[in-house]
Structures are given as structure tokens and as C-alpha cells.
Design a protein around this motif. Structure first.
Motif, PDB file in Angstrom:
ATOM      1  N   ASP A  22       8.044  -6.492  30.247  1.00 41.65           N
ATOM      2  CA  ASP A  22       6.764  -6.971  29.711  1.00 41.65           C
ATOM      3  C   ASP A  22       6.197  -6.074  28.611  1.00 41.65           C
ATOM      4  N   ARG A  23       7.065  -5.486  27.812  1.00 38.06           N
ATOM      5  CA  ARG A  23       6.663  -4.739  26.627  1.00 38.06           C
ATOM      6  C   ARG A  23       7.015  -5.595  25.419  1.00 38.06           C
ATOM      7  N   LYS A  24       6.319  -5.421  24.333  1.00 39.00           N
ATOM      8  CA  LYS A  24       6.575  -6.176  23.114  1.00 39.00           C
ATOM      9  C   LYS A  24       7.214  -5.248  22.087  1.00 39.00           C
ATOM     10  N   PRO A  25       8.555  -5.235  21.992  1.00 39.52           N
ATOM     11  CA  PRO A  25       9.168  -4.395  20.964  1.00 39.52           C
ATOM     12  C   PRO A  25       8.891  -4.961  19.571  1.00 39.52           C
ATOM     13  N   VAL A  26       8.814  -4.071  18.601  1.00 41.88           N
ATOM     14  CA  VAL A  26       8.591  -4.499  17.219  1.00 41.88           C
ATOM     15  C   VAL A  26       9.683  -3.905  16.336  1.00 41.88           C
ATOM     16  N   LEU A  27       9.939  -4.576  15.215  1.00 38.62           N
ATOM     17  CA  LEU A  27      10.969  -4.151  14.279  1.00 38.62           C
ATOM     18  C   LEU A  27      10.353  -3.867  12.917  1.00 38.62           C
ATOM     19  N   VAL A  28      10.873  -2.844  12.265  1.00 39.27           N
ATOM     20  CA  VAL A  28      10.468  -2.554  10.894  1.00 39.27           C
ATOM     21  C   VAL A  28      11.677  -2.766   9.991  1.00 39.27           C
ATOM     22  N   ASN A  29      11.424  -3.214   8.792  1.00 40.52           N
ATOM     23  CA  ASN A  29      12.478  -3.505   7.837  1.00 40.52           C
ATOM     24  C   ASN A  29      13.148  -2.211   7.371  1.00 40.52           C
ATOM     25  N   GLN A  30      14.493  -2.204   7.336  1.00 40.07           N
ATOM     26  CA  GLN A  30      15.223  -1.003   6.927  1.00 40.07           C
ATOM     27  C   GLN A  30      14.893  -0.606   5.489  1.00 40.07           C
ATOM     28  N   TYR A  31      14.727  -1.595   4.647  1.00 34.59           N
ATOM     29  CA  TYR A  31      14.410  -1.317   3.248  1.00 34.59           C
ATOM     30  C   TYR A  31      13.042  -0.637   3.128  1.00 34.59           C
ATOM     31  N   HIS A  32      12.083  -1.082   3.929  1.00 31.88           N
ATOM     32  CA  HIS A  32      10.749  -0.468   3.896  1.00 31.88           C
ATOM     33  C   HIS A  32      10.805   0.967   4.392  1.00 31.88           C
ATOM     34  N   VAL A  33      11.652   1.216   5.399  1.00 32.47           N
ATOM     35  CA  VAL A  33      11.795   2.587   5.898  1.00 32.47           C
ATOM     36  C   VAL A  33      12.326   3.482   4.787  1.00 32.47           C
ATOM     37  N   LYS A  34      13.340   3.001   4.086  1.00 33.53           N
ATOM     38  CA  LYS A  34      13.930   3.805   3.004  1.00 33.53           C
ATOM     39  C   LYS A  34      12.914   4.068   1.898  1.00 33.53           C
ATOM     40  N   GLN A  35      12.196   3.026   1.476  1.00 30.91           N
ATOM     41  CA  GLN A  35      11.229   3.192   0.389  1.00 30.91           C
ATOM     42  C   GLN A  35      10.070   4.094   0.805  1.00 30.91           C
ATOM     43  N   SER A  36       9.586   3.947   2.034  1.00 28.55           N
ATOM     44  CA  SER A  36       8.471   4.777   2.504  1.00 28.55           C
ATOM     45  C   SER A  36       8.886   6.233   2.636  1.00 28.55           C
ATOM     46  N   LYS A  37      10.124   6.458   3.016  1.00 29.42           N
ATOM     47  CA  LYS A  37      10.631   7.818   3.158  1.00 29.42           C
ATOM     48  C   LYS A  37      10.637   8.528   1.808  1.00 29.42           C
ATOM     49  N   GLU A  38      11.031   7.797   0.779  1.00 28.68           N
ATOM     50  CA  GLU A  38      11.062   8.398  -0.553  1.00 28.68           C
ATOM     51  C   GLU A  38       9.657   8.664  -1.084  1.00 28.68           C
ATOM     52  N   LEU A  39       8.665   7.888  -0.630  1.00 35.37           N
ATOM     53  CA  LEU A  39       7.293   8.120  -1.063  1.00 35.37           C
ATOM     54  C   LEU A  39       6.747   9.430  -0.489  1.00 35.37           C
ATOM     55  N   GLY A  57       4.803   5.481  11.266  1.00 35.68           N
ATOM     56  CA  GLY A  57       3.771   5.229  10.254  1.00 35.68           C
ATOM     57  C   GLY A  57       3.716   3.772   9.847  1.00 35.68           C
ATOM     58  N   LEU A  58       4.882   3.137   9.690  1.00 35.89           N
ATOM     59  CA  LEU A  58       4.898   1.719   9.333  1.00 35.89           C
ATOM     60  C   LEU A  58       4.305   0.865  10.455  1.00 35.89           C
ATOM     61  N   ILE A  59       4.600   1.210  11.687  1.00 37.63           N
ATOM     62  CA  ILE A  59       4.050   0.451  12.822  1.00 37.63           C
ATOM     63  C   ILE A  59       2.539   0.645  12.900  1.00 37.63           C
ATOM     64  N   LYS A  60       2.098   1.885  12.689  1.00 37.74           N
ATOM     65  CA  LYS A  60       0.657   2.173  12.715  1.00 37.74           C
ATOM     66  C   LYS A  60      -0.087   1.373  11.655  1.00 37.74           C
ATOM     67  N   ASP A  61       0.555   1.197  10.500  1.00 36.97           N
ATOM     68  CA  ASP A  61      -0.067   0.442   9.414  1.00 36.97           C
ATOM     69  C   ASP A  61       0.061  -1.066   9.583  1.00 36.97           C
ATOM     70  N   GLY A  62       0.765  -1.517  10.623  1.00 31.14           N
ATOM     71  CA  GLY A  62       0.897  -2.947  10.882  1.00 31.14           C
ATOM     72  C   GLY A  62       2.012  -3.608  10.090  1.00 31.14           C
ATOM     73  N   ARG A  63       2.959  -2.840   9.589  1.00 27.49           N
ATOM     74  CA  ARG A  63       4.060  -3.397   8.794  1.00 27.49           C
ATOM     75  C   ARG A  63       5.297  -3.576   9.659  1.00 27.49           C
ATOM     76  N   PHE A  64       5.235  -4.516  10.558  1.00 31.33           N
ATOM     77  CA  PHE A  64       6.330  -4.774  11.477  1.00 31.33           C
ATOM     78  C   PHE A  64       6.393  -6.256  11.796  1.00 31.33           C
ATOM     79  N   THR A  65       7.461  -6.660  12.459  1.00 29.73           N
ATOM     80  CA  THR A  65       7.610  -8.037  12.926  1.00 29.73           C
ATOM     81  C   THR A  65       8.001  -8.014  14.396  1.00 29.73           C
TER      82      THR A  65
END
Length: 100
Positions: A22-39, A57-65
Motif C-alpha cells: 500500500d505504498r505509491k512508488p513514483v518514477l522520475v525521467n532518466q533524462y531529467h535526472v541527467k539534466q538536473s545533475k548537470e545543473l 530533489g525531483l520528487i520534492k519538486d513534484g516532477r514525477f509520474t
């Protein structure tokens, strides 16, 4: 909220386990991870020390599916569909061998 980067098929078992608990796993886009890392540090290197921080950080900002993990008859349909495609590929391979 457990989050992960869906690389390959490795996340399916963990995602199913979390969903069963009963947990809701979330996924972040690999491309977004790469781009955010470089930022963050302007360094394109990929290592396991930076990835969790960037994913969190991406999950905290709501950038997930939310992933779609089928259950019951829908999971069986997905398995049957994959089996059909594999069988078709194998049949084509065999027919090509015969033709040669």
C-alpha cells in the motif's frame, strides 16, 4: 514516498512490492535526472553518490509520474501479449533458418 529512476526492468519487482504494501512508488525521467545533475555541479559524470540526491530533489519538486503496474487479469493479459510477440519473433527466426 519511495521514488526511483526506471532503468530497464529492474524496478518492476520493487515497484510491485511497494504497491502490495500500500505504498505509491513514483518514477522520475532518466533524462531529467541527467539534466538536473548537470545543473547542480556542471559535471556530466554519472555516479551513485549524486543520483539519490537529484532523484529526491525531483520528487520534492513534484516532477514525477505514477507507474502503471497491472494486477490480476490485466497482468495476465500483458504477459500473454509479451509471450505472443516472443513466439512470433521465434517463428520468424525459424522460418528464416529454413529458407537459408
Amino acid at each position: 514516498m519511495p521514488g526511483m529512476e526506471p532503468t530497464g526492468h529492474y524496478w518492476f519487482d520493487l515497484g510491485k512490492f511497494l504497491q502490495d504494501k500500500d505504498r505509491k512508488p513514483v518514477l522520475v525521467n532518466q533524462y531529467h535526472v541527467k539534466q538536473s545533475k548537470e545543473l547542480d555541479d556542471n559535471n556530466p559524470s554519472k555516479n551513485d553518490r549524486k543520483d539519490p540526491k537529484v532523484i529526491a530533489g525531483l520528487i520534492k519538486d513534484g516532477r514525477f509520474t505514477y507507474p502503471y503496474l497491472p494486477e490480476g487479469v490485466y497482468a495476465e493479459l500483458r504477459s500473454a501479449s509479451n509471450l505472443k510477440f516472443q513466439t512470433q519473433e521465434e517463428l520468424t527466426r525459424i522460418l528464416n533458418r529454413i529458407a537459408r
